[in-house]
Design a protein around this motif. Structure first.
Motif, mmCIF file in Angstrom:
data_model
loop_
_atom_site.group_PDB
_atom_site.id
_atom_site.type_symbol
_atom_site.label_atom_id
_atom_site.label_comp_id
_atom_site.label_asym_id
_atom_site.label_seq_id
_atom_site.Cartn_x
_atom_site.Cartn_y
_atom_site.Cartn_z
ATOM 1 N N ASP A 33 -21.392 9.041 12.682
ATOM 2 C CA ASP A 33 -19.856 9.052 12.443
ATOM 3 C C ASP A 33 -19.822 8.227 10.711
ATOM 4 O O ASP A 33 -19.838 6.965 10.779
ATOM 5 N N THR A 34 -19.433 8.540 10.159
ATOM 6 C CA THR A 34 -19.124 7.476 8.494
ATOM 7 C C THR A 34 -17.759 7.402 8.908
ATOM 8 O O THR A 34 -16.753 8.466 8.422
ATOM 9 N N LEU A 35 -17.308 6.144 8.552
ATOM 10 C CA LEU A 35 -15.950 6.089 9.058
ATOM 11 C C LEU A 35 -15.247 5.852 7.399
ATOM 12 O O LEU A 35 -16.160 4.543 6.814
ATOM 13 N N ARG A 36 -14.318 6.171 6.349
ATOM 14 C CA ARG A 36 -13.571 5.984 5.107
ATOM 15 C C ARG A 36 -12.326 5.263 5.774
ATOM 16 O O ARG A 36 -11.162 5.675 6.288
ATOM 17 N N MET A 37 -11.662 4.392 5.016
ATOM 18 C CA MET A 37 -10.751 4.443 4.197
ATOM 19 C C MET A 37 -9.763 4.631 2.961
ATOM 20 O O MET A 37 -10.939 4.474 1.871
ATOM 21 N N ASP A 38 -8.624 4.720 2.575
ATOM 22 C CA ASP A 38 -7.771 4.645 1.157
ATOM 23 C C ASP A 38 -7.099 4.159 1.065
ATOM 24 O O ASP A 38 -6.034 3.339 1.937
ATOM 25 N N ILE A 53 -2.965 -2.114 6.885
ATOM 26 C CA ILE A 53 -4.006 -1.547 7.318
ATOM 27 C C ILE A 53 -3.454 -0.458 8.997
ATOM 28 O O ILE A 53 -2.901 -0.481 10.021
ATOM 29 N N PHE A 54 -3.354 1.459 8.143
ATOM 30 C CA PHE A 54 -2.785 1.819 9.180
ATOM 31 C C PHE A 54 -3.601 2.864 10.111
ATOM 32 O O PHE A 54 -4.617 3.475 8.483
ATOM 33 N N GLY A 81 4.924 -2.939 -4.476
ATOM 34 C CA GLY A 81 3.476 -4.085 -3.997
ATOM 35 C C GLY A 81 2.655 -4.356 -3.158
ATOM 36 O O GLY A 81 1.953 -5.626 -2.899
ATOM 37 N N VAL A 82 2.919 -3.866 -1.834
ATOM 38 C CA VAL A 82 2.090 -4.095 -0.521
ATOM 39 C C VAL A 82 0.698 -2.996 -0.776
ATOM 40 O O VAL A 82 1.040 -2.284 -1.232
ATOM 41 N N VAL A 83 -0.353 -3.368 -0.216
ATOM 42 C CA VAL A 83 -1.793 -2.749 -0.432
ATOM 43 C C VAL A 83 -1.742 -2.157 0.521
ATOM 44 O O VAL A 83 -1.910 -3.204 1.476
ATOM 45 N N ALA A 84 -1.659 -0.523 0.978
ATOM 46 C CA ALA A 84 -1.113 0.298 1.661
ATOM 47 C C ALA A 84 -3.097 0.688 2.595
ATOM 48 O O ALA A 84 -3.395 0.697 1.255
ATOM 49 N N ILE A 85 -3.483 0.827 3.430
ATOM 50 C CA ILE A 85 -5.289 1.096 3.964
ATOM 51 C C ILE A 85 -4.302 2.028 4.616
ATOM 52 O O ILE A 85 -4.792 2.014 6.036
ATOM 53 N N SER A 86 -5.454 3.284 4.183
ATOM 54 C CA SER A 86 -5.191 4.078 5.913
ATOM 55 C C SER A 86 -6.611 4.687 6.261
ATOM 56 O O SER A 86 -7.254 4.935 5.298
ATOM 57 N N THR A 87 -6.918 4.011 7.340
ATOM 58 C CA THR A 87 -8.343 4.118 8.149
ATOM 59 C C THR A 87 -8.809 5.258 8.468
ATOM 60 O O THR A 87 -7.458 5.361 9.534
ATOM 61 N N TYR A 127 -13.619 -5.477 7.024
ATOM 62 C CA TYR A 127 -14.236 -4.917 5.327
ATOM 63 C C TYR A 127 -12.701 -5.344 4.732
ATOM 64 O O TYR A 127 -13.168 -5.581 3.802
ATOM 65 N N VAL A 128 -11.886 -5.126 4.898
ATOM 66 C CA VAL A 128 -10.737 -5.567 4.047
ATOM 67 C C VAL A 128 -10.905 -7.113 3.682
ATOM 68 O O VAL A 128 -10.786 -7.455 2.855
#
Length: 307
Positions: A33-38, A53-54, A81-87, A127-128
């Motif tokens: 499985d390739t795992l990605r984040m936006d 990180i969500f 102003g918050v870096v939002a990451i959906s994983t 990773y982040v």
């Protein structure tokens, strides 16, 4: 009327033009499985920003990091102003169907699915941390967040770090906070913390039949919902904002990402400034929803609503 319709269209286009387009990164390959984040990155002006990180919901059987239910939340954070990451994370509850034929097997499958999800969430966090400079993230201000199964994942990610679970994260890494929408922690016996956890903001409906509001037990295992988590944080003198919703079901896994955006932003900003010191227990009565004693749910309820 045509002029009004045109005006509304222009307003909508203007609002949508402020949406931040996410950049997608591959952060792991696990069991094929390739795992990605936006990653939703606000404009950078030199300073490092906090990150959230969500993890998405879906009962550890399905779900998507780019589900439209979450984009308002993620964009709102980025626009402020918050870096939002959906994983991504693996949803493996049904990986072994033979386990799902008995309560004991279902419990084993849940344990395995939570373990997989947390492992992937820690991988995303690592990773982040590695990409912190590129993303403009202050790695000391990374907040874990999630909805439903994702909220369990975020809470369990912090619980594992505090209680000595092996992770790929640096030994000195700690989440700066947790924001949980209808989550819980799976543990043996009573919920305890070996080391002091981070501040948390918890949302939960007391009529939730998908994830327990309080605690259910199965043999030596306890699934501790937001009410129990909040009490455990109070025992540790850890700041906690617990937003309970009287008579409300599992809809709280999504609704705060629309209705409580400024409460959430306030929590993130206080984490960012080092001034989060609130301990609040707030009970909301939703118009039209009768006030009733908190629902008593069983392991069978959890099985029936999640499988």
């Amino acid at each position: 009327m045509k002029h009004i319709s045109l005006l509304l269209t222009l307003i909508c286009l203007t609002i949508s033009s402020y949406a931040i387009e996410p950049l997608t990164y591959e952060f792991a390959m696990i069991e094929g499985d390739t795992l990605r984040m936006d990653v939703y990155m606000p404009p950078r002006h030199g300073e490092l920003r906090p990150a959230v990180i969500f993890a998405f919901g879906g009962g550890f059987t399905n779900g998507s990091r780019n589900d439209s239910h979450y984009t308002t939340y993620l964009n709102f954070l980025a626009e402020n102003g918050v870096v939002a990451i959906s994983t991504d994370y693996r949803t493996t509850l049904k990986k072994n169907p033979a386990l799902l034929k008995s309560p004991e097997g279902v419990a084993q499958a849940f344990i395995s699915a939570i373990k997989d999800a947390v492992s992937d969430f820690h991988a995303a966090t690592g990773y982040v941390v590695q990409k912190a400079e590129e993303f403009g993230v202050d790695s000391d201000k990374i907040i874990a967040s999630g909805s439903s199964a994702g909220a369990i994942t975020a809470l369990q990610a912090e619980y594992g770090i505090c209680n000595g679970a092996m992770t790929i994260l640096p030994d000195d890494f700690r989440y700066a906070g947790v924001i949980s929408f209808a989550g819980a922690i799976l543990c043996e016996g009573a919920l305890t913390w070996t080391t002091r956890p981070c501040p948390m903001q918890l949302y939960h409906g007391d009529a939730d039949r998908n994830v327990p509001f309080s605690t259910i037990t199965a043999g030596p295992l306890s699934l501790c919902g937001s009410e129990t988590v909040a009490k455990s944080l109070a025992d540790c003198a850890v700041p906690c904002e617990f937003h309970a919703f009287s008579g409300v079901n599992h809809s709280i896994s999504n609704s705060p990402m629309i209705d409580n955006l400024y409460d959430i932003l306030g929590f993130v900003k206080r984490i960012d400034s080092g001034k989060e010191s609130l301990s609040v227990n707030a009970v909301s009565n939703v118009p039209g929803v009768p006030v009733a004693p908190a629902a008593k749910i069983t392991l069978e309820d959890i099985i029936n609503t999640n499988l």
